[in-house]
Every structure is written in C-alpha cells, then in structure tokens.
Motif scaffolding. Structure first.
Motif, PDB file in Angstrom:
ATOM      1  N   LEU A  67      -3.121 -15.894  -6.815  1.00  0.00           N
ATOM      2  CA  LEU A  67      -3.324 -14.475  -6.568  1.00  0.00           C
ATOM      3  C   LEU A  67      -1.948 -13.858  -6.371  1.00  0.00           C
ATOM      4  O   LEU A  67      -1.289 -14.100  -5.363  1.00  0.00           O
ATOM      5  N   ARG A 127       0.105 -10.813  -5.593  1.00  0.00           N
ATOM      6  CA  ARG A 127      -0.189  -9.519  -4.968  1.00  0.00           C
ATOM      7  C   ARG A 127       1.043  -8.659  -4.747  1.00  0.00           C
ATOM      8  O   ARG A 127       0.884  -7.512  -4.312  1.00  0.00           O
ATOM      9  N   HIS A 128       2.244  -9.188  -4.944  1.00  0.00           N
ATOM     10  CA  HIS A 128       3.433  -8.415  -4.563  1.00  0.00           C
ATOM     11  C   HIS A 128       4.300  -8.039  -5.745  1.00  0.00           C
ATOM     12  O   HIS A 128       4.346  -8.746  -6.747  1.00  0.00           O
ATOM     13  N   ILE A 168      -2.837  -8.595  -8.938  1.00  0.00           N
ATOM     14  CA  ILE A 168      -3.662  -7.625  -8.203  1.00  0.00           C
ATOM     15  C   ILE A 168      -2.777  -6.879  -7.209  1.00  0.00           C
ATOM     16  O   ILE A 168      -1.672  -7.350  -6.896  1.00  0.00           O
ATOM     17  N   ASN A 169      -3.219  -5.693  -6.732  1.00  0.00           N
ATOM     18  CA  ASN A 169      -2.432  -4.854  -5.837  1.00  0.00           C
ATOM     19  C   ASN A 169      -1.060  -4.594  -6.459  1.00  0.00           C
ATOM     20  O   ASN A 169      -0.988  -4.354  -7.662  1.00  0.00           O
ATOM     21  N   ARG A 190      -8.575  -1.826 -10.941  1.00  0.00           N
ATOM     22  CA  ARG A 190      -8.379  -0.804  -9.907  1.00  0.00           C
ATOM     23  C   ARG A 190      -6.907  -0.719  -9.522  1.00  0.00           C
ATOM     24  O   ARG A 190      -6.344   0.365  -9.417  1.00  0.00           O
ATOM     25  N   GLU A 205      -4.887   2.686  -9.955  1.00  0.00           N
ATOM     26  CA  GLU A 205      -4.361   3.326  -8.740  1.00  0.00           C
ATOM     27  C   GLU A 205      -2.863   3.606  -8.885  1.00  0.00           C
ATOM     28  O   GLU A 205      -2.337   4.554  -8.327  1.00  0.00           O
ATOM     29  N   ASP A 220      -6.823  -4.200   0.746  1.00  0.00           N
ATOM     30  CA  ASP A 220      -6.773  -4.995  -0.495  1.00  0.00           C
ATOM     31  C   ASP A 220      -7.855  -6.073  -0.482  1.00  0.00           C
ATOM     32  O   ASP A 220      -8.516  -6.332  -1.486  1.00  0.00           O
ATOM     33  N   TRP A 251      -5.055 -13.203   3.304  1.00  0.00           N
ATOM     34  CA  TRP A 251      -4.441 -11.884   3.030  1.00  0.00           C
ATOM     35  C   TRP A 251      -3.448 -11.663   4.167  1.00  0.00           C
ATOM     36  O   TRP A 251      -3.755 -11.054   5.181  1.00  0.00           O
TER      37      TRP A 251
END
Lengths: 119, 93
Positions: free
Chosen positions: A8, A10-11, A41-42, A81, A85, B18, B91
């Motif tokens: 994953l 994310r950054h 993601i994100n 998303r 976004e 998130d 997370w």
C-alpha cells in the motif's frame, strides 16, 4: 503455501522516505519470488507523475518505479478517489510496461490479501 | 476480514480519513495511541456502526472517555483481534 502480499503506497515521493523505502521493499520481495501487488492510494498517486528531481539533488523515484514490470509486477492499481481528489487524470499516471488499473473500491482489493505492507 | 489499525489523531493528519475511505463492509477498526482521540462522543469523523475497538489503556492515559457505542479493549483482546482478522493494515502516518 506462499502468502499474497499487497504493498500500500500512500505517500508522495521525496518529502519523506516512505515512497523509496516502499519501492525497495517491493523489489526485494519480488526478487525473492514473492511478487507483491501494488496499490497507489492517497498521496501515493503522486509517485506516478512525471518527475524531474535533479533540481533537489534526488534520484528519480519514477525511473526506479519503471523497474517494477521487470521484477514481475505487471499490474498496478491506482485509487480512483485519491486521483480525482488531487485533480489527476489516469493519462498522467502511466507506467511503461505495466497495466495500470483505476480502482473504485480499494477496500475490496485490500481484504483479498494475506499480508498488507503500508508505506 | 481486514483489521484496520489507526494510531493518528483525526485532527492531526489524514490517516483515519484515508482508512475510512478504504474500509469495506464487515472490516474492523482499532484505534490505538493518538487514534483514541477519534473515540470521543463528539468525534469529528463518523465511525462505522459496529466492529470499532479502542485500546482502553491509551484512552485512559489521555483522559479520553470512549463513546458508549464503541468497544473498549485491553491488550489481550487486541491479540485476539489480530488472530481473527486477515489482513491487518496499519494506518500509522
């Protein structure tokens, strides 16, 4: 019985070391025949934008990402998303040699794996 | 199903938001460390109806009263949760 692994990511690149550390972990797993799947993601979706980090004396993370298909990671997922976004179109988030799939529901992908590594 | 663990305050970063965006029906959420700030009665983010767990030691340490509809747990129950769920997603930033 091999475990299925999802990375994953994310950054965003450069601001922290998460992106690079995540990529190195994925490549290491792949080199050990534990080929992970990868979900951006994100802020992780920013890793796929064309980059030119010479000005900040950094190696291009994007160029290293291009090693993924050679290591057996032929398909990568992008959270729809997260991209929308951030005003990013799929056409901006391509990776040569990899099948890039936009994902509407990341939760249903995540739950299919034995192990999830977050970066 | 997936166990999501969040250790960030909802006011300090996007980790909880998130996580909730990647939360699937039937998943479980565990709030630890600064994540317990989301466990108060008037929390900023709407949490799932069920399967939301909060580490009571972290809440007590921070003077946070856990909302009654959430489940306060101890370390032992945390271990059981980890055994019952696959995968476990952190997370943390």
């Amino acid at each position: 019985m091999t475990n299925s692994i999802l990375a994953l990511c994310r950054h965003a690149p450069y601001g922290t070391t998460f992106a690079r550390e995540g990529l190195e972990a994925v490549l290491a797993c792949a080199a050990m025949d534990q080929i992970p799947e990868v979900l951006f993601i994100n802020d992780g979706v920013y890793q796929l934008l064309a980059q030119n980090p010479q000005a900040i004396a950094e190696k291009s993370l994007y160029r290293n990402l291009q090693a993924l298909p050679m290591f057996g990671v032929e398909r990568i997922y992008i959270c729809q998303r997260s991209a929308t976004e951030r005003g990013l179109a799929l056409s901006q988030l391509q990776l040569t040699g990899a099948d890039v799939q936009l994902l509407e529901d990341p939760g249903s992908l995540i739950r299919r794996f034995d192990q999830v590594l977050s970066f | 199903m997936t166990l999501h663990i969040v250790n960030q305050s909802p006011h300090a970063g996007s980790a909880l938001r998130d996580c909730l965006n990647a939360f699937a029906e039937g998943d479980a959420l565990l709030l630890i460390e600064d994540g317990v700030y989301a466990a108060q009665e008037k929390a900023p983010l709407e949490l799932p109806e069920n399967d939301v767990f909060v580490l009571s030691a972290d809440a007590e340490a921070r003077g946070i009263a856990i909302a009654p509809d959430l489940t306060a747990i101890d370390d032992l129950r945390w271990v059981t949760l980890c055994v019952e769920h696959t995968p476990i997603v952190s997370w943390f930033r």
